[in-house]
Scaffold this active site. Structure first.
Site, PDB file in Angstrom:
ATOM      1  N   LYS A 149       0.834  -1.210   0.000  1.00  0.00           N
ATOM      2  CA  LYS A 149       0.000   0.000   0.000  1.00  0.00           C
ATOM      3  C   LYS A 149       0.870   1.262   0.000  1.00  0.00           C
ATOM      4  O   LYS A 149       0.368   2.383   0.047  1.00  0.00           O
ATOM      5  CB  LYS A 149      -0.901   0.008   1.238  1.00  0.00           C
ATOM      6  CG  LYS A 149      -2.003  -1.035   1.213  1.00  0.00           C
ATOM      7  CD  LYS A 149      -3.160  -0.567   2.080  1.00  0.00           C
ATOM      8  CE  LYS A 149      -4.325  -1.519   2.191  1.00  0.00           C
ATOM      9  NZ  LYS A 149      -4.531  -2.551   1.231  1.00  0.00           N
ATOM     10  N   SER A 150       2.187   1.095  -0.070  1.00  0.00           N
ATOM     11  CA  SER A 150       3.073   2.262  -0.004  1.00  0.00           C
ATOM     12  C   SER A 150       2.785   3.283  -1.117  1.00  0.00           C
ATOM     13  O   SER A 150       2.766   4.489  -0.841  1.00  0.00           O
ATOM     14  CB  SER A 150       4.539   1.828  -0.059  1.00  0.00           C
ATOM     15  OG  SER A 150       4.857   1.155   1.125  1.00  0.00           O
ATOM     16  N   TYR A 179      -0.347  -6.576   7.354  1.00  0.00           N
ATOM     17  CA  TYR A 179      -1.654  -5.938   7.227  1.00  0.00           C
ATOM     18  C   TYR A 179      -2.342  -6.428   5.965  1.00  0.00           C
ATOM     19  O   TYR A 179      -1.693  -6.784   4.988  1.00  0.00           O
ATOM     20  CB  TYR A 179      -1.524  -4.401   7.178  1.00  0.00           C
ATOM     21  CG  TYR A 179      -0.680  -3.942   6.009  1.00  0.00           C
ATOM     22  CD1 TYR A 179       0.694  -3.784   6.166  1.00  0.00           C
ATOM     23  CD2 TYR A 179      -1.237  -3.712   4.757  1.00  0.00           C
ATOM     24  CE1 TYR A 179       1.484  -3.406   5.094  1.00  0.00           C
ATOM     25  CE2 TYR A 179      -0.452  -3.334   3.683  1.00  0.00           C
ATOM     26  CZ  TYR A 179       0.903  -3.181   3.854  1.00  0.00           C
ATOM     27  OH  TYR A 179       1.688  -2.808   2.803  1.00  0.00           O
ATOM     28  N   THR A 206      11.673  -3.422   0.732  1.00  0.00           N
ATOM     29  CA  THR A 206      10.952  -4.326   1.617  1.00  0.00           C
ATOM     30  C   THR A 206      11.399  -5.756   1.363  1.00  0.00           C
ATOM     31  O   THR A 206      12.388  -6.005   0.657  1.00  0.00           O
ATOM     32  CB  THR A 206       9.421  -4.097   1.485  1.00  0.00           C
ATOM     33  OG1 THR A 206       8.762  -4.870   2.463  1.00  0.00           O
ATOM     34  CG2 THR A 206       8.873  -4.444   0.111  1.00  0.00           C
ATOM     35  N   MET A 217       2.353  -7.312  12.595  1.00  0.00           N
ATOM     36  CA  MET A 217       2.978  -6.300  11.732  1.00  0.00           C
ATOM     37  C   MET A 217       2.509  -6.405  10.288  1.00  0.00           C
ATOM     38  O   MET A 217       2.627  -5.466   9.512  1.00  0.00           O
ATOM     39  CB  MET A 217       4.502  -6.399  11.815  1.00  0.00           C
ATOM     40  CG  MET A 217       5.006  -5.816  13.124  1.00  0.00           C
ATOM     41  SD  MET A 217       6.738  -6.068  13.419  1.00  0.00           S
ATOM     42  CE  MET A 217       7.458  -5.191  12.097  1.00  0.00           C
ATOM     43  N   ARG A 264      10.868 -19.342  15.029  1.00  0.00           N
ATOM     44  CA  ARG A 264      10.813 -20.736  14.561  1.00  0.00           C
ATOM     45  C   ARG A 264      12.221 -21.300  14.477  1.00  0.00           C
ATOM     46  O   ARG A 264      12.507 -22.376  15.008  1.00  0.00           O
ATOM     47  CB  ARG A 264      10.122 -20.747  13.190  1.00  0.00           C
ATOM     48  CG  ARG A 264       9.976 -22.082  12.555  1.00  0.00           C
ATOM     49  CD  ARG A 264       9.201 -21.962  11.266  1.00  0.00           C
ATOM     50  NE  ARG A 264       9.895 -21.120  10.268  1.00  0.00           N
ATOM     51  CZ  ARG A 264       9.413 -20.861   9.066  1.00  0.00           C
ATOM     52  NH1 ARG A 264       8.235 -21.338   8.694  1.00  0.00           N
ATOM     53  NH2 ARG A 264      10.091 -20.107   8.215  1.00  0.00           N
ATOM     54  N   LYS A 272      15.916  -6.105   2.666  1.00  0.00           N
ATOM     55  CA  LYS A 272      16.337  -5.062   3.624  1.00  0.00           C
ATOM     56  C   LYS A 272      17.740  -5.237   4.202  1.00  0.00           C
ATOM     57  O   LYS A 272      18.375  -4.275   4.591  1.00  0.00           O
ATOM     58  CB  LYS A 272      15.361  -5.022   4.793  1.00  0.00           C
ATOM     59  CG  LYS A 272      14.034  -4.443   4.439  1.00  0.00           C
ATOM     60  CD  LYS A 272      13.168  -4.373   5.662  1.00  0.00           C
ATOM     61  CE  LYS A 272      11.785  -3.934   5.257  1.00  0.00           C
ATOM     62  NZ  LYS A 272      10.886  -3.832   6.391  1.00  0.00           N
TER      63      LYS A 272
HETATM   64  P1  NDP Z   1      11.840 -11.779   6.910  1.00  0.00           P
HETATM   65  O1  NDP Z   1      11.686 -12.637   5.711  1.00  0.00           O
HETATM   66  O2  NDP Z   1      13.088 -11.047   7.134  1.00  0.00           O
HETATM   67  O3  NDP Z   1      11.602 -12.693   8.231  1.00  0.00           O
HETATM   68  C1  NDP Z   1      10.499 -13.560   8.290  1.00  0.00           C
HETATM   69  C2  NDP Z   1      10.332 -14.069   9.713  1.00  0.00           C
HETATM   70  O4  NDP Z   1       9.087 -14.787   9.759  1.00  0.00           O
HETATM   71  C3  NDP Z   1      11.405 -15.048  10.178  1.00  0.00           C
HETATM   72  O5  NDP Z   1      11.598 -14.871  11.554  1.00  0.00           O
HETATM   73  C4  NDP Z   1      10.758 -16.404   9.874  1.00  0.00           C
HETATM   74  O6  NDP Z   1      11.209 -17.449  10.697  1.00  0.00           O
HETATM   75  C5  NDP Z   1       9.323 -16.112  10.234  1.00  0.00           C
HETATM   76  N1  NDP Z   1       8.331 -16.983   9.614  1.00  0.00           N
HETATM   77  C6  NDP Z   1       7.977 -17.023   8.303  1.00  0.00           C
HETATM   78  N2  NDP Z   1       6.987 -17.922   8.115  1.00  0.00           N
HETATM   79  C7  NDP Z   1       6.724 -18.454   9.325  1.00  0.00           C
HETATM   80  C8  NDP Z   1       5.801 -19.433   9.788  1.00  0.00           C
HETATM   81  N3  NDP Z   1       4.942 -20.037   8.960  1.00  0.00           N
HETATM   82  N4  NDP Z   1       5.766 -19.736  11.113  1.00  0.00           N
HETATM   83  C9  NDP Z   1       6.631 -19.116  11.952  1.00  0.00           C
HETATM   84  N5  NDP Z   1       7.534 -18.181  11.588  1.00  0.00           N
HETATM   85  C10 NDP Z   1       7.566 -17.859  10.284  1.00  0.00           C
HETATM   86  O7  NDP Z   1      10.582 -10.790   6.885  1.00  0.00           O
HETATM   87  P2  NDP Z   1      10.453  -9.354   7.585  1.00  0.00           P
HETATM   88  O8  NDP Z   1      11.027  -9.472   8.946  1.00  0.00           O
HETATM   89  O9  NDP Z   1      10.970  -8.292   6.696  1.00  0.00           O
HETATM   90  O10 NDP Z   1       8.863  -9.142   7.647  1.00  0.00           O
HETATM   91  C11 NDP Z   1       8.099  -9.834   8.605  1.00  0.00           C
HETATM   92  C12 NDP Z   1       6.646  -9.360   8.563  1.00  0.00           C
HETATM   93  O11 NDP Z   1       6.559  -7.999   8.965  1.00  0.00           O
HETATM   94  C13 NDP Z   1       6.013  -9.449   7.174  1.00  0.00           C
HETATM   95  O12 NDP Z   1       4.686  -9.905   7.326  1.00  0.00           O
HETATM   96  C14 NDP Z   1       6.023  -8.017   6.682  1.00  0.00           C
HETATM   97  O13 NDP Z   1       4.973  -7.759   5.770  1.00  0.00           O
HETATM   98  C15 NDP Z   1       5.793  -7.275   8.002  1.00  0.00           C
HETATM   99  N6  NDP Z   1       6.274  -5.877   7.965  1.00  0.00           N
HETATM  100  C16 NDP Z   1       5.373  -4.887   8.116  1.00  0.00           C
HETATM  101  C17 NDP Z   1       5.765  -3.572   8.092  1.00  0.00           C
HETATM  102  C18 NDP Z   1       4.748  -2.510   8.261  1.00  0.00           C
HETATM  103  O14 NDP Z   1       5.057  -1.338   8.035  1.00  0.00           O
HETATM  104  N7  NDP Z   1       3.538  -2.839   8.691  1.00  0.00           N
HETATM  105  C19 NDP Z   1       7.173  -3.192   7.905  1.00  0.00           C
HETATM  106  C20 NDP Z   1       8.058  -4.335   7.810  1.00  0.00           C
HETATM  107  C21 NDP Z   1       7.613  -5.629   7.808  1.00  0.00           C
HETATM  108  P3  NDP Z   1      12.516 -18.324  10.288  1.00  0.00           P
HETATM  109  O15 NDP Z   1      13.694 -17.496  10.704  1.00  0.00           O
HETATM  110  O16 NDP Z   1      12.353 -19.573  11.062  1.00  0.00           O
HETATM  111  O17 NDP Z   1      12.444 -18.529   8.804  1.00  0.00           O
END
Ligand code: NDP
Length: 274
Positions: free
Chosen positions: A21-22, A221, A67, A219, A156, A71
């Site tokens: 949505k950015s 949406y 994103t 986090m 996880r 990142k």
């Molecule tokens: P990354 O890909 O860097 O990290 C993903 C994380 O999610 C890891 O810790 C991973 O675990 C975990 N994960 C993924 N699938 C599963 C699952 N099925 N069960 C348990 N853990 C899971 O993503 P980001 O950190 O960049 O983004 C994370 C979320 O935050 C996203 O949904 C993104 O859209 C949201 N976000 C929202 C923002 C906003 O402004 N609202 C800004 C930034 C991010 P593992 O290490 O075990 O793989």
């Protein structure tokens, strides 16, 4: 230098990016201030995203948001990196300066904290649980510790939670906890910073940690409730939020870096939800 864009162009790079949505938010900011600028979304290829972003700036791009999943992989493109991005180890905003240099910044952390303050759902000494240890977690830990919260982090892949807790322990109280050891800890605020909701999945935490008063924040949406929000509500939480407010606030902080104006948040929320 080649300047192919007719307007000042900004973009968000990610993969996938269709859900973003950015563009809607930033183009509204531009409209608010009568700027003749445009913000687009670009699905970057996983192998060539650095080349694609470099080309974007060569063509006259002025700023970008980065994103998932880029990142943590964009540092080599930047000439200067802000303190908060350095500490986070993650960059979500790039600015091309007049001298051609590129600044890398992270507005996720400040955007997240701003949203919690906006909703009045954060207090000093709160016990927070962060589920997830990816780029988004990296961005939010430092501002939350500085604010005075105690952080428990789980993931996880537990090793990644351990690495983050070790890395950030110099800034405040943070400890890593296995999923199975979360029971018995009293959390004021549970933050789902995993990407599980994207595919309608849930991190496998026990429902026992959710109480009526527990604030739950996903986090991610989307237009309807995320799987995590439904889970938390089902097990009793009366305070459930998604990441749209964080998105608006982090966008506002990026916009400030680019334009030196902090946009009107209330008007933006009104516009997005009309
Ligand atoms: P990354 O890909 O860097 O990290 C993903 C994380 O999610 C890891 O810790 C991973 O675990 C975990 N994960 C993924 N699938 C599963 C699952 N099925 N069960 C348990 N853990 C899971 O993503 P980001 O950190 O960049 O983004 C994370 C979320 O935050 C996203 O949904 C993104 O859209 C949201 N976000 C929202 C923002 C906003 O402004 N609202 C800004 C930034 C991010 P593992 O290490 O075990 O793989």
């Amino acid at each position: 230098m080649i300047h192919l864009y007719k307007k000042e162009i900004y973009a968000v790079f990610g993969n996938p990016i269709h859900h973003s949505k950015s563009p809607k938010i930033h183009n509204f900011f531009f409209k608010l201030y009568n700027f003749k600028k445009k913000y687009i979304k670009i699905c970057a290829s996983k192998n060539f995203f650095l080349d694609e972003i470099t080309l974007f700036f060569k063509k006259g791009g002025k700023g970008a948001n980065i994103t998932l999943p880029f990142k943590e992989k964009i540092f080599s493109l930047c000439n200067n990196i802000t303190k908060r991005a350095t500490i986070a180890g993650s960059i979500n905003t790039l600015k091309k300066c007049n001298d051609g240099k590129i600044i890398g910044d992270n507005t996720d952390g400040i955007g997240f904290l701003s949203d919690l303050l906006f909703h009045n759902i954060i207090k000093k000494n709160f016990n927070l649980l962060i589920i997830g240890a990816g780029g988004a977690s990296r961005g939010i830990i430092y501002p939350l510790l500085k604010f005075g919260c105690n952080i428990f982090i789980t993931n996880r892949t537990f090793k990644k939670a351990q690495i983050l807790s070790k890395e950030f322990s110099k800034f405040g109280n943070i400890e890593s906890v296995f999923y199975k050891n979360l029971r018995g800890i009293n959390f004021d605020l549970i933050i789902n910073s995993t990407s599980a909701s994207i595919s309608n999945e849930l991190p496998l935490i026990s429902y026992n940690i959710i109480k009526k008063k527990t604030i739950c924040y996903d986090m991610f949406y989307m237009n309807k409730k995320t799987s995590f929000m439904s889970f938390c509500e089902f097990y009793g939480s009366k305070n459930v939020y998604n990441g749209i407010g964080m998105l608006i606030h982090q966008a506002a902080h990026s916009f400030f870096l680019w334009n030196k104006i902090f946009p009107d948040i209330k008007k933006t929320i009104k516009y997005l939800f009309k």
